[in-house]
Design an enzyme around this catalytic site. Sequence first.
Site, PDB file in Angstrom:
ATOM      1  N   ARG A 103       0.826  -1.221   0.000  1.00 12.86           N
ATOM      2  CA  ARG A 103       0.000   0.000   0.000  1.00 12.86           C
ATOM      3  C   ARG A 103       0.860   1.271   0.000  1.00 12.86           C
ATOM      4  O   ARG A 103       0.456   2.314  -0.483  1.00 12.86           O
ATOM      5  CB  ARG A 103      -0.979   0.019   1.183  1.00 12.86           C
ATOM      6  CG  ARG A 103      -1.821   1.295   1.211  1.00 12.86           C
ATOM      7  CD  ARG A 103      -2.959   1.285   2.224  1.00 12.86           C
ATOM      8  NE  ARG A 103      -2.546   0.846   3.525  1.00 12.86           N
ATOM      9  CZ  ARG A 103      -1.880   1.599   4.403  1.00 12.86           C
ATOM     10  NH1 ARG A 103      -1.540   2.828   4.113  1.00 12.86           N
ATOM     11  NH2 ARG A 103      -1.524   1.096   5.571  1.00 12.86           N
ATOM     12  N   LYS A 139      -6.857   4.614 -19.948  1.00 13.88           N
ATOM     13  CA  LYS A 139      -7.086   4.939 -21.354  1.00 13.88           C
ATOM     14  C   LYS A 139      -5.898   4.501 -22.217  1.00 13.88           C
ATOM     15  O   LYS A 139      -5.663   3.329 -22.335  1.00 13.88           O
ATOM     16  CB  LYS A 139      -7.395   6.436 -21.481  1.00 13.88           C
ATOM     17  CG  LYS A 139      -8.380   6.966 -20.407  1.00 13.88           C
ATOM     18  CD  LYS A 139      -9.763   6.355 -20.490  1.00 13.88           C
ATOM     19  CE  LYS A 139     -10.649   6.633 -19.273  1.00 13.88           C
ATOM     20  NZ  LYS A 139     -10.804   8.029 -18.885  1.00 13.88           N
TER      21      LYS A 139
HETATM   22  C1  LIG Z   1     -11.149   8.742 -17.734  1.00 14.99           C
HETATM   23  C2  LIG Z   1     -10.560  10.043 -17.464  1.00 14.99           C
HETATM   24  C3  LIG Z   1     -10.252  10.455 -16.149  1.00 14.99           C
HETATM   25  C4  LIG Z   1     -10.561   9.588 -14.953  1.00 14.99           C
HETATM   26  O1  LIG Z   1      -9.847   8.396 -14.981  1.00 14.99           O
HETATM   27  P1  LIG Z   1     -10.321   7.043 -14.259  1.00 14.99           P
HETATM   28  O2  LIG Z   1      -9.180   6.111 -14.513  1.00 14.99           O
HETATM   29  O3  LIG Z   1     -11.614   6.613 -14.858  1.00 14.99           O
HETATM   30  O4  LIG Z   1     -10.460   7.369 -12.807  1.00 14.99           O
HETATM   31  C5  LIG Z   1      -9.640  11.673 -15.980  1.00 14.99           C
HETATM   32  N1  LIG Z   1      -9.362  12.484 -17.017  1.00 14.99           N
HETATM   33  C6  LIG Z   1      -9.657  12.142 -18.294  1.00 14.99           C
HETATM   34  C7  LIG Z   1      -9.320  13.073 -19.404  1.00 14.99           C
HETATM   35  C8  LIG Z   1     -10.265  10.917 -18.554  1.00 14.99           C
HETATM   36  O5  LIG Z   1     -10.569  10.582 -19.824  1.00 14.99           O
END
Ligand SMILES: *Cc1c(COP(=O)(O)O)cnc(C)c1O
Length: 388
Positions: free
Chosen positions: A54, A205
């Site tokens: 952690r 992403k």
């Molecule tokens: C998806 C996204 C987030 C949040 O990310 P998570 O991994 O879903 O918590 C923040 N900023 C952008 C531009 C995103 O596309």
Amino acid sequence: MYRLSTRCVHAGDTRDAQGGLHTPLYNHSTFGFESTQDILDVVEGRRPGNLYTRYGLNPTIRSVEKKLADLEGAAEALAFSSGMAAEAATFLAHCQAGDHMVCIGDVYGGTYELLAANLPRLGITTSFVLGSELDSLESVITEKTRIVFFETPSNPNMEVFDIRAISRLAAAKGAMTVVDNTFASPVNQQPLEHGADLVVHSATKYLGGHSDLTGGVVMGPAELVQPIWGWRKNLGQMMAPEVAFLLARSLRTLVVRVRAQNDTAMAVAGFLESHPAVVQVNYPGLSSFPGHDTARRQMSGFGGMASFVYDGNAKETAAVVDRLRLYAIAASLGGAESLVTQPVTTTHHGIDEAEQQRRGIVGGLVRLSCGLEDKEDLIADLDNALAG
Ligand SMILES: *Cc1c(COP(=O)(O)O)cnc(C)c1O
């Protein structure tokens, strides 16, 4: 220094005792020590060591953090359980009650909620400045402003903001600049090089790239990253070692994936621009796009994300979206599979109509995440859906 593809493959990786070519998965929650003195040396910081997962003191996590830092040209990186976790810890570490933030342009829905609804309860307030209101930025930044935050390109209109100009303005007023580089990825844009103080990503992403992991990361100089460490530790927002291993695997192919997605999105944007049923295309790579010149200055590729406005109302546009076969209707972006969303039905659903209008979120707006399918197939899919 090696170029980016080479660093994607090799940075942070160490060959293990068995000859394994990269850092293995240490899924352990804790690690053993030879003696009390031995554990004290680590606890008291006399030597680095693996202590407790952690805390992030786990070889698999440290390894992917080294790779991530390297890719953004940062001294340090911290991995998180999600992009929102990385953002929340960053804001909490650098702001306290009475402090102020400025958020430019459209941002991810979760980010907006965090800034507009959650942090004000802790006495941290945010002023929102739209891209069309940028002239007022200097007066919105006050002596209480700690952070100026933005995405570029932004969601869903792909607005491009000048990282260098905004960072200069913020620095002159004593504020730091934090850029969400999720849409561009380090392949297309390196905000630290253009004057940003910290970079955050949703690793869910492009960095993960296969729609099969959730993670986040913050990168920057040690003096700005280290204060965030304790917040991650005590809020328990650690990336799991299994996810860190998977993320490192994905990062080895980041450059080839993103370059293919750039190429596909450019072709898709060109197709859409010439289509009679499309009234507007938002893609930084198009010379007709308002942010194109800035994008050319600060980006080395224009990304896999594009949006367009269909010549129809929300319902007619939903019918176009529903006719798509290859683009899956899904939130998120950056994976191998192409995805489509209609912001009024998803990310910007429930925002009142006047505010939607002000933000350019019209019923006909469609956002595309171009994946790794053949671009000819994706264009044929769009052509078919637009033909009705
Ligand atoms: C998806 C996204 C987030 C949040 O990310 P998570 O991994 O879903 O918590 C923040 N900023 C952008 C531009 C995103 O596309």
